[in-house]
Write an enzyme that holds these catalytic residues in place. Structure first.
Site, PDB file in Angstrom:
ATOM      1  NE  ARG A 131     -41.191 -42.852 -23.638  1.00  0.00           N
ATOM      2  CZ  ARG A 131     -40.225 -41.986 -23.292  1.00  0.00           C
ATOM      3  NH1 ARG A 131     -39.628 -42.110 -22.110  1.00  0.00           N
ATOM      4  NH2 ARG A 131     -39.838 -41.036 -24.112  1.00  0.00           N
ATOM      5  CG  ASP A 147     -37.695 -36.342 -25.073  1.00  0.00           C
ATOM      6  OD1 ASP A 147     -37.277 -35.558 -24.201  1.00  0.00           O
ATOM      7  OD2 ASP A 147     -37.727 -37.577 -24.909  1.00  0.00           O
TER       8      ASP A 147
END
Length: 498
Positions: free
Chosen positions: A150, A420
């Site tokens: 990603r 996150d």
């Protein structure tokens, strides 16, 4: 060890520079279009399915064929690109590992270069790690997860080079590794974050075509899964698949960022106040609606419908806490499988087996559903209390996450969850909303600056003090009390990283 010479080669940087010259103008136009769309939302508009793309939604088309090693994605593990994490994730027993240069990585220069070096070493058979602190050795198993990467979102820059973070992360990885991945029977596979329109997906399609031509790859060799983690994108899922149909293999429910996006894009009004974030679960209101719509859309087009994250992590020495966490994961994954998702995400190797139990076959692509989901369903707010405990949790988690991020860590264990950047974004946008509009708590009090300051001081006093915590607190206060809502906390925070 400095790996810059391996990664930042003249040819690799020239490849990134070529993409920058070709695509930077469009990237800036698309970011400006986000701001224009926000002005419409601020004026009272709400997202809707686009009339100008009705023919795409009505058409009978499918995405390109999916590679064999991506046909079973029952459990995907995600995490940062540090060396030990990459090895543990590849060895975890999950079908896929998403190496994350975005929300699970603080984008210091060292982190970004070392992360690329770790993936570079993987494809060359050189990935191992000897931990000097513990004396443990980490080596790859014969059976490994399929690697996906990603890159950062379109909104983020790589200021050390002066280019898009997306193109920097994507370009370096594919330049060094695409052919080796194909020779190994896999391929250059990506996750695309935080898209807000099919026009942004079309830009990625053109980037992929450019890269395939430069690297002499057949058109469609690059494969990508798109995270549907913004509310504008949820109303353009067909269009996003269509724009990327030569390269796309699925969509994913990015639940935490979706909550953040919903508050950020539509929550700048007292009519759309949210309850405690713990009350916003995937089985209710707009979250349930969009996940069902995603399954319906993907399976109609021959694409994977991936479920969301289980952020729980095992608690050492606490069987009772573990059983509670395992039960939550089982229930969440059973719901996803029952609704038709093809697989799901976990944040810790200890949760792979638990999640795997819910998915008893490689995928459910043959399962077509009629969700009946309407625009109103996708805009329906969650109901639930707003509490002092919710304010405290947002303060406590938000500040501690930012402190860890400023210290160079993007995946942070907090209160038995692996957090996150998305969680911190919810924390600060929700508090901004409650403070801005004087939201009422369930005990009758109103969220005022005085109440926020008192809770902040109380929570900070209970935490171990550090320079990073002080910096994080100051940034958190700035974000929560600003007149205008900041687009992403990682933008002002990035200026504080090396």
């Amino acid at each position: 060890m400095d790996r810059s010479n391996d990664i930042l080669t003249p040819d690799a940087l020239a490849f990134v520079a070529g993409m920058h010259r070709r695509f930077e103008g469009r990237r800036q136009e698309l970011l400006a279009a986000r701001a224009e769309r926000q002005q419409a939302f601020d004026a009272g508009a709400l997202p809707d399915f686009l009339p100008e793309t009705a023919a795409i939604r009505a058409g009978d088309w499918t995405v390109a064929p999916i590679p064999a090693d991506l046909m079973d994605r029952r459990v995907e593990i995600t995490g940062p690109t540090d060396r030990k994490m990459v090895i543990n994730a590849l060895n975890s027993g999950a079908q896929c590992f998403m190496a994350d240069f975005e929300d699970a990585t603080a984008p210091s220069w060292a982190n970004m270069v070392e992360g690329q070096a770790n993936l570079y070493d993987y494809w060359r058979g050189n990935l191992s790690y000897d931990d000097p602190a513990s004396g443990k050795s980490y080596r790859l198993n014969d059976e490994r997860a399929v690697l996906m990467v990603r890159p950062r979102g379109w909104h983020l820059d790589e200021r050390h080079v002066g280019v898009s973070g997306s193109l920097f992360d994507f370009g370096l990885y594919i330049w060094h590794n695409a052919h080796l991945a194909l020779e190994a029977g896999s391929g250059p596979y990506f996750y695309l974050p935080k898209l807000e329109s099919h026009h942004e997906a079309a830009l990625w399609s053109d980037v992929f075509a450019y890269a395939e031509e430069r690297l002499e790859l057949a058109r469609g060799t690059i494969k990508a899964t798109v995270l549907i983690e913004t509310i504008p994108a949820a109303f353009e899922m067909d269009e996003i698949l269509h724009a990327l149909k030569e390269n796309v293999v699925g969509l994913n429910c990015g639940r935490w960022d979706y909550i953040f996006s919903t508050i950020k894009r539509l929550g700048r009004t007292p009519e759309r106040l949210t309850p405690d974030r713990a009350a916003m679960t995937m089985d209710k209101a707009f979250l349930a609606a969009y996940s069902l719509k995603l399954v319906e859309t993907c399976h109609r087009r021959g694409a994977f419908a991936m479920g969301g994250m289980a952020a729980q992590i095992p608690v050492k020495g606490d069987d009772d806490a573990n059983e509670i966490a395992f039960a939550k994961v089982r229930a969440d994954k059973a719901r996803e499988a029952r609704n038709g998702h093809d697989g799901t995400w976990v944040a810790h190797p200890g949760m792979v087996g638990i999640a795997q139990e819910a998915f008893d076959r490689p995928n459910q692509l043959d399962r077509k559903i009629e969700s009946g989901v309407t625009r109103e369903d996708m805009l329906r707010l969650h109901e639930g209390p707003r509490t002092e405990a919710g304010v405290r949790e947002n303060v406590r988690v938000g500040v501690q996450y930012i402190a860890a991020w400023l210290a160079g860590r993007g995946a942070v264990p907090l209160y038995n969850l692996m957090e996150d950047a998305a969680t911190a974004e919810i924390c600060r946008t929700q508090l901004w909303q409650w403070l801005r509009f004087g939201a009422a708590l369930d005990d009758g009090r109103v969220v005022t600056r005085a109440l926020f300051d008192a809770i902040l001081a109380d929570e900070m006093a209970a935490l171990p003090q550090s320079r990073e915590l002080d910096e994080a607190r100051d940034l958190f206060v700035q974000l929560v009390t600003a007149d205008e809502l900041e687009e992403f906390l990682t933008i002002p925070a990035y200026a504080k990283l090396d």
